[in-house]
Every structure is written in C-alpha cells, then in structure tokens.
Design an enzyme around this catalytic site. Structure first.
Site, PDB file in Angstrom:
ATOM      1  N   CYS A 125       0.187  -5.157 -17.172  1.00 23.34           N
ATOM      2  CA  CYS A 125       1.538  -4.892 -16.687  1.00 23.34           C
ATOM      3  C   CYS A 125       1.577  -4.756 -15.164  1.00 23.34           C
ATOM      4  O   CYS A 125       2.467  -5.293 -14.512  1.00 23.34           O
ATOM      5  CB  CYS A 125       2.047  -3.629 -17.380  1.00 23.34           C
ATOM      6  SG  CYS A 125       3.307  -2.746 -16.516  1.00 23.34           S
ATOM      7  N   CYS A 175       9.312   5.656   2.219  1.00 27.32           N
ATOM      8  CA  CYS A 175       8.542   5.283   1.020  1.00 27.32           C
ATOM      9  C   CYS A 175       7.586   4.137   1.345  1.00 27.32           C
ATOM     10  O   CYS A 175       7.007   3.551   0.441  1.00 27.32           O
ATOM     11  CB  CYS A 175       9.483   4.904  -0.122  1.00 27.32           C
ATOM     12  SG  CYS A 175      10.559   3.530   0.276  1.00 27.32           S
ATOM     13  N   GLN A 221      16.400   9.508  -5.951  1.00 26.82           N
ATOM     14  CA  GLN A 221      14.932   9.476  -6.019  1.00 26.82           C
ATOM     15  C   GLN A 221      14.478   9.534  -7.475  1.00 26.82           C
ATOM     16  O   GLN A 221      15.090  10.245  -8.284  1.00 26.82           O
ATOM     17  CB  GLN A 221      14.334  10.656  -5.248  1.00 26.82           C
ATOM     18  CG  GLN A 221      14.600  10.624  -3.748  1.00 26.82           C
ATOM     19  CD  GLN A 221      13.714   9.636  -2.994  1.00 26.82           C
ATOM     20  OE1 GLN A 221      12.910   8.917  -3.594  1.00 26.82           O
ATOM     21  NE2 GLN A 221      13.871   9.586  -1.688  1.00 26.82           N
ATOM     22  N   CYS A 230       1.563   0.344 -13.236  1.00 26.04           N
ATOM     23  CA  CYS A 230       0.777   1.496 -12.763  1.00 26.04           C
ATOM     24  C   CYS A 230      -0.695   1.154 -12.726  1.00 26.04           C
ATOM     25  O   CYS A 230      -1.472   1.606 -13.548  1.00 26.04           O
ATOM     26  CB  CYS A 230       0.988   2.767 -13.547  1.00 26.04           C
ATOM     27  SG  CYS A 230       1.915   2.754 -14.995  1.00 26.04           S
ATOM     28  N   GLU A 237      25.904   6.013   5.060  1.00 29.56           N
ATOM     29  CA  GLU A 237      25.293   5.294   3.940  1.00 29.56           C
ATOM     30  C   GLU A 237      26.085   4.005   3.732  1.00 29.56           C
ATOM     31  O   GLU A 237      27.300   3.986   3.867  1.00 29.56           O
ATOM     32  CB  GLU A 237      25.344   6.201   2.697  1.00 29.56           C
ATOM     33  CG  GLU A 237      25.241   5.521   1.353  1.00 29.56           C
ATOM     34  CD  GLU A 237      23.903   4.810   1.113  1.00 29.56           C
ATOM     35  OE1 GLU A 237      22.841   5.357   1.469  1.00 29.56           O
ATOM     36  OE2 GLU A 237      23.944   3.671   0.578  1.00 29.56           O
ATOM     37  N   ASP A 254      16.050   8.200   6.315  1.00 31.00           N
ATOM     38  CA  ASP A 254      15.334   7.894   5.071  1.00 31.00           C
ATOM     39  C   ASP A 254      15.686   6.471   4.643  1.00 31.00           C
ATOM     40  O   ASP A 254      16.372   6.266   3.646  1.00 31.00           O
ATOM     41  CB  ASP A 254      15.783   8.936   4.015  1.00 31.00           C
ATOM     42  CG  ASP A 254      15.075   8.789   2.689  1.00 31.00           C
ATOM     43  OD1 ASP A 254      14.124   7.991   2.606  1.00 31.00           O
ATOM     44  OD2 ASP A 254      15.471   9.478   1.731  1.00 31.00           O
TER      45      ASP A 254
HETATM   46  N1  SAH Z   1      18.320   9.851   1.531  1.00 28.01           N
HETATM   47  C1  SAH Z   1      18.693   9.402   0.198  1.00 28.01           C
HETATM   48  C2  SAH Z   1      18.636   7.886   0.024  1.00 28.01           C
HETATM   49  C3  SAH Z   1      17.382   7.202   0.468  1.00 28.01           C
HETATM   50  S1  SAH Z   1      17.192   5.527  -0.097  1.00 28.01           S
HETATM   51  C4  SAH Z   1      17.883  10.102  -0.856  1.00 28.01           C
HETATM   52  O1  SAH Z   1      16.870  10.742  -0.568  1.00 28.01           O
HETATM   53  O2  SAH Z   1      18.277  10.030  -2.020  1.00 28.01           O
HETATM   54  C5  SAH Z   1      17.821   4.588   1.224  1.00 28.01           C
HETATM   55  C6  SAH Z   1      19.330   4.525   1.252  1.00 28.01           C
HETATM   56  O3  SAH Z   1      19.693   3.734   2.395  1.00 28.01           O
HETATM   57  C7  SAH Z   1      19.989   3.869   0.042  1.00 28.01           C
HETATM   58  O4  SAH Z   1      20.980   4.713  -0.459  1.00 28.01           O
HETATM   59  C8  SAH Z   1      20.596   2.581   0.625  1.00 28.01           C
HETATM   60  O5  SAH Z   1      21.805   2.212  -0.016  1.00 28.01           O
HETATM   61  C9  SAH Z   1      20.837   2.968   2.069  1.00 28.01           C
HETATM   62  N2  SAH Z   1      20.881   1.862   3.045  1.00 28.01           N
HETATM   63  C10 SAH Z   1      20.208   0.696   3.037  1.00 28.01           C
HETATM   64  N3  SAH Z   1      20.456  -0.024   4.137  1.00 28.01           N
HETATM   65  C11 SAH Z   1      21.331   0.713   4.904  1.00 28.01           C
HETATM   66  C12 SAH Z   1      21.955   0.511   6.169  1.00 28.01           C
HETATM   67  N4  SAH Z   1      21.737  -0.594   6.872  1.00 28.01           N
HETATM   68  N5  SAH Z   1      22.764   1.470   6.633  1.00 28.01           N
HETATM   69  C13 SAH Z   1      22.987   2.608   5.913  1.00 28.01           C
HETATM   70  N6  SAH Z   1      22.432   2.860   4.713  1.00 28.01           N
HETATM   71  C14 SAH Z   1      21.598   1.924   4.204  1.00 28.01           C
END
Ligand code: SAH
Length: 457
Positions: free
Chosen positions: A80, A410, A285, A83, A335, A383
């Site tokens: 797979c 990540c 997450q 993991c 966002e 993030d």
């Molecule tokens: N901080 C949040 C989300 C992190 S994931 C948490 O911990 O849950 C990254 C996020 O960035 C996603 O929600 C995605 O939709 C958003 N994203 C991706 N490209 C972006 C951009 N150019 N501008 C703003 N947000 C963006």
C-alpha cells in the site's frame, strides 16, 4: 534503459533514510534507494529502475534485520505504501523525524539551533480522523476500496487500516455492499465509466459525529434515494451525509459542488478547550491528539501578551487564531477557501470570541493590505500547505516586521527554504518536530523565528 542497470542480486546494507523514507544503500560506488529497507538492515537487492540519474532497488531477501525493525500490524503496508514506516520501531521513527528536520535546515546556511526531540504519541495507531478511499470493482461484482499504491493509480485493497479511526471500517463495508446492490459503480478513470470516485469520512474525536462525503462524477447517480436511505439505515453513526460532484480529470479529490443530503453539513470537535465546526471542504488537522500538542507548542513559542496584535495566515477554520485570541488584543486571519472562512466566523461566534476577524483571500495579496493600512502586527502565525509560502508573502513579512513569526509546517524542506529567505531579518530561536503522522515519514514542525535586530525599523 534496463540493460544499463547493474544486473543480478547485490548484497547491500542500509545506512540511512531519504526524507521520503526510502532506505539508502551504498554499494560498489553506487547509491541505491530501496523502499522497505531501514538503517541497519542487510539484505539482497535487485536494481529495479533508474530515475533522474538515481538508482532504485527492490529488497529481495532480508538477511539481517535492523535492530529497529518490528513486525508490522498491517500485512499490506509494503504494497500500500500509505504507512511505509510500520516496520520501523516508533522510537526510531521519532529520531528519524528529528534528523530529517535537522538535515533540511543544515542544507541551508545560518542554522543556529538544533531541533528538539520529536514529540510523539503514546499509542501511534488509529489516529486519523479523515479517510479518503477510492473504490474498484472486483470478482463477482464485489466492491473493494483501498489506497493508491505510491506514485500509481493502482488501488491496493484494504480491509483494515491501522492508522485510521476504527469507526470508518463499518461505514466502508456498508458502502461496498450497497454499491453492489444498487449498482452504484466505482468511477474508472481510464474508461470513464461508473460514478463513485471517493468516499471521504471525517470523524470527530470528542463527539459522536461522523460526516460521509460521497464524491461522485454526477449528482444524478443510479438508485440515489434508496442507496442514501439504506446507507443511513445501516450506519446510524453517520450524523451528516454530503454529496460532492467532481467532474474534473485531475487528481484533486473534491470538486466544487456540495449538496447536504442529511444532517447539518458539518461535524463539531474540540481543540485546546475551544469548540469548532468543520464542513466538507474545510481543512482540519488529521491527528486530533497531536494537533493539541502542535498548537500548544505554537502558543508557548509565541509568548503572547495582552497588547499583541496577531496575524494568522493560512488559517483554515480559524483554529490557531481563535486559540490565541484569549491571550491577545486582536487577531486577524486570512484563508483562501470561502467555506473554511465561514466555519471560522461561526467558530468565533460559538466560542464567544469578539477580537477576531477573518478574511477570504490569498495570503500573499492580503498581507499587502495590512501593510498599506499600516496595521501593526506583533506575532505572525503562518501554517501554509505542503508547497510552503511564496516570496511575495515572505517579502511582505520582512517589511511588516512582526517581532515573532511562528511557522507551522508539514514539510520540512519548504519550511527550510522559506526560513532561508527570511534569514537576513529573522533568526531561528526554537525548532520543534511534532509527530502528527506516525507510521509515515511525514512530520509537522513548529519553528520560532525572532527578529535579528528588534530595535531597527
Ligand atoms: N492553520 C490551519 C490550516 C492549515 S492547512 C490549521 O491548523 O488547521 C493550510 C491552509 O491554507 C488550508 O486551509 C488552505 O486552504 C489554506 N491556503 C492554501 N493556499 C492559500 C493561500 N494562497 N492563501 C491563503 N490560504 C491558503
């Protein structure tokens, strides 16, 4: 070409792992990457192919296992690929992830600090709150679901997955039975036949709530009404059922159109003492217990004070900004997914948080608006997705000059790249890998960046 490749069996010892978790063997002047080999393993390998000048091998016989090897719970983990670390003991996985972050930062200049030991899980199985399964048609009209084998579109059938929330298994079983009864056939991308592309299941950790998203290539699929009715009858644990229509040919799982077939169209969960709603298209997450550790680390690093103005970029459903809000004067979030922004607004209301604003925009465009409006920012949380941020955003960060930047990532390689871009203005103060993805080579990292010269403006 095959005939250029070294032929026959080669005795090899694995000495390291790549950032993707492939074993590294150095034999006869060649470096060979071998999936499923771990440092300390000795075995016989066969060269399988060459890509971009690099040799890739297959392990044909393990002659001396590494002391870090364990028996995997999942018997199809080799096939797979979801993991690939199931055979690698958990303490060794955590060390690998710390070293991975260290290596990515070492490759670029100005690395002042070493990463702290990776924060891990006590029980590193059954943690994923989100499952995304494609289906395929097997013998006698039976349905299978599974994961795509790494870098292919071949589905490896899975009956039990050891990293997913165990509640998903019964729902996937019910789907397979009902698909056969009602001839809701899996979509086949080669022939373009069938309708069901994926089932996505999102589970709540703290509440008995489960969302099932049926990703179809049409909203008008065969036997729609009895199929839905029987699915809900067989699986009363489903609290909301959503139809998503995806007609595109790309590999993106969700399409644009959303129809709520049953329930509220979202699930709820708690994080760090706050209450959140999560709808079908919003990012959340995937490891709830470790997300709390991740956010707690981010808050500890930020050392928030009551007069601080916080900017939370790439904010999803507002989690980080809302958790920070109680400790600061004001939070501004951005966002790009409008549905996630709607969730974030509702989440502020639900938690009675009024010092929080959220905007639906591209982070790199929005940060210039803050700058034009002469908005003071003391702390930036960022993030971004795996591809990292971009130079437009990072240039604006250097001009906005928040005293602390807490970068949650990540992907250690894009984190290190973005950090290098900021290195003339910011130094790394603390670096904490957090294991949100046990049994895989992936890791989250919280990186604290502080202004090199806080007084110069
Ligand atoms: N901080 C949040 C989300 C992190 S994931 C948490 O911990 O849950 C990254 C996020 O960035 C996603 O929600 C995605 O939709 C958003 N994203 C991706 N490209 C972006 C951009 N150019 N501008 C703003 N947000 C963006």
């Amino acid at each position: 070409m095959k005939q250029d490749l070294p032929q026959g069996s080669i005795a090899a010892k694995c000495v390291d792992l790549t950032y993707e978790g492939l074993g590294v063997c150095k034999e006869g002047g060649n470096v060979i990457f071998v999936e499923g080999m771990f440092p300390g393993d000795e075995g016989e390998i066969k060269i399988a192919y060459r890509r971009a000048g690099q040799l890739y091998g297959e392990l044909t016989k393990l002659t001396k296992p590494s002391p870090d090897r364990i028996d995997p719970l999942c018997k199809v983990c080799h096939a797979c690929g979801g993991c690939s670390f199931q055979q690698y003991g958990y303490p060794a996985q955590l060390k690998f992830k710390q070293k991975l972050v260290q290596e990515q930062f070492r490759k670029i200049a100005h690395n002042e600090v070493q990463p702290l030991p990776t924060l891990g899980m006590d029980k590193p199985y059954f943690y994923r709150n989100k499952v995304q399964m494609p289906f395929c048609l097997g013998d006698k009209g039976n349905m299978y679901c599974g994961f795509y084998k790494e870098n292919t579109h071949v589905i490896v059938p899975i009956q039990k997955c050891f990293i997913e929330d165990e509640r998903c298994e019964a729902i996937l079983d019910a789907l397979k039975i009902l698909m056969k009864i009602y001839q809701v056939l899996p979509y086949d991308e080669l022939s373009g036949t069938g309708v069901l592309r994926h089932a996505v299941i999102k589970t709540s950790y703290y509440y008995k709530e489960i969302m099932v998203i049926l990703v179809m290539n049409t909203s008008d699929f065969p036997n729609r009404e009895p199929f839905i009715k029987d699915l809900l009858g067989k699986c009363p644990e489903i609290t909301t059922l959503v139809l998503n229509v995806n007609k595109s040919s790309g590999s993106k799982i969700l399409g644009e159109e959303i129809q709520t077939l049953y329930g509220r169209g979202y699930i709820q969960d708690d994080l760090c003492g706050l209450h959140f709603q999560i709808s079908a298209k919003s990012f959340y997450q995937t490891n709830p217990l470790m997300t709390e550790k991740l956010y707690k680390t981010a808050m500890d690093f930020a050392e928030l004070t009551p007069t601080d103005v916080v900017f939370d970029a790439y904010s999803g459903i507002g989690t980080i900004g809302l958790i920070a809000a109680k400790s600061v004067a004001k939070v501004i979030s951005v966002e790009i997914v409008p549905e996630a922004v709607e969730d974030a607004k509702k989440n502020a209301e639900r938690n009675g948080i009024t010092n929080f604003e959220v905007y639906a925009a591209d982070a790199s465009s929005y940060i210039y608006q803050l700058f034009t409006a002469k908005q003071k920012v003391d702390v930036l949380f960022m993030d971004p997705p795996r591809k990292g941020s971009d130079e437009r955003f990072l240039k604006a960060v250097k001009t906005l000059r928040p005293s602390r930047v807490i970068y949650v990532s990540c992907n250690p390689s894009t984190l290190a790249r973005d950090r290098a871009f900021l290195s003339d203005t910011y130094k790394v103060s603390r670096l904490q890998p957090v294991d949100l993805f046990p049994q895989t080579p992936h890791v989250e990292t919280v990186c604290e960046l502080s202004l090199r010269n806080a007084d110069k403006h």
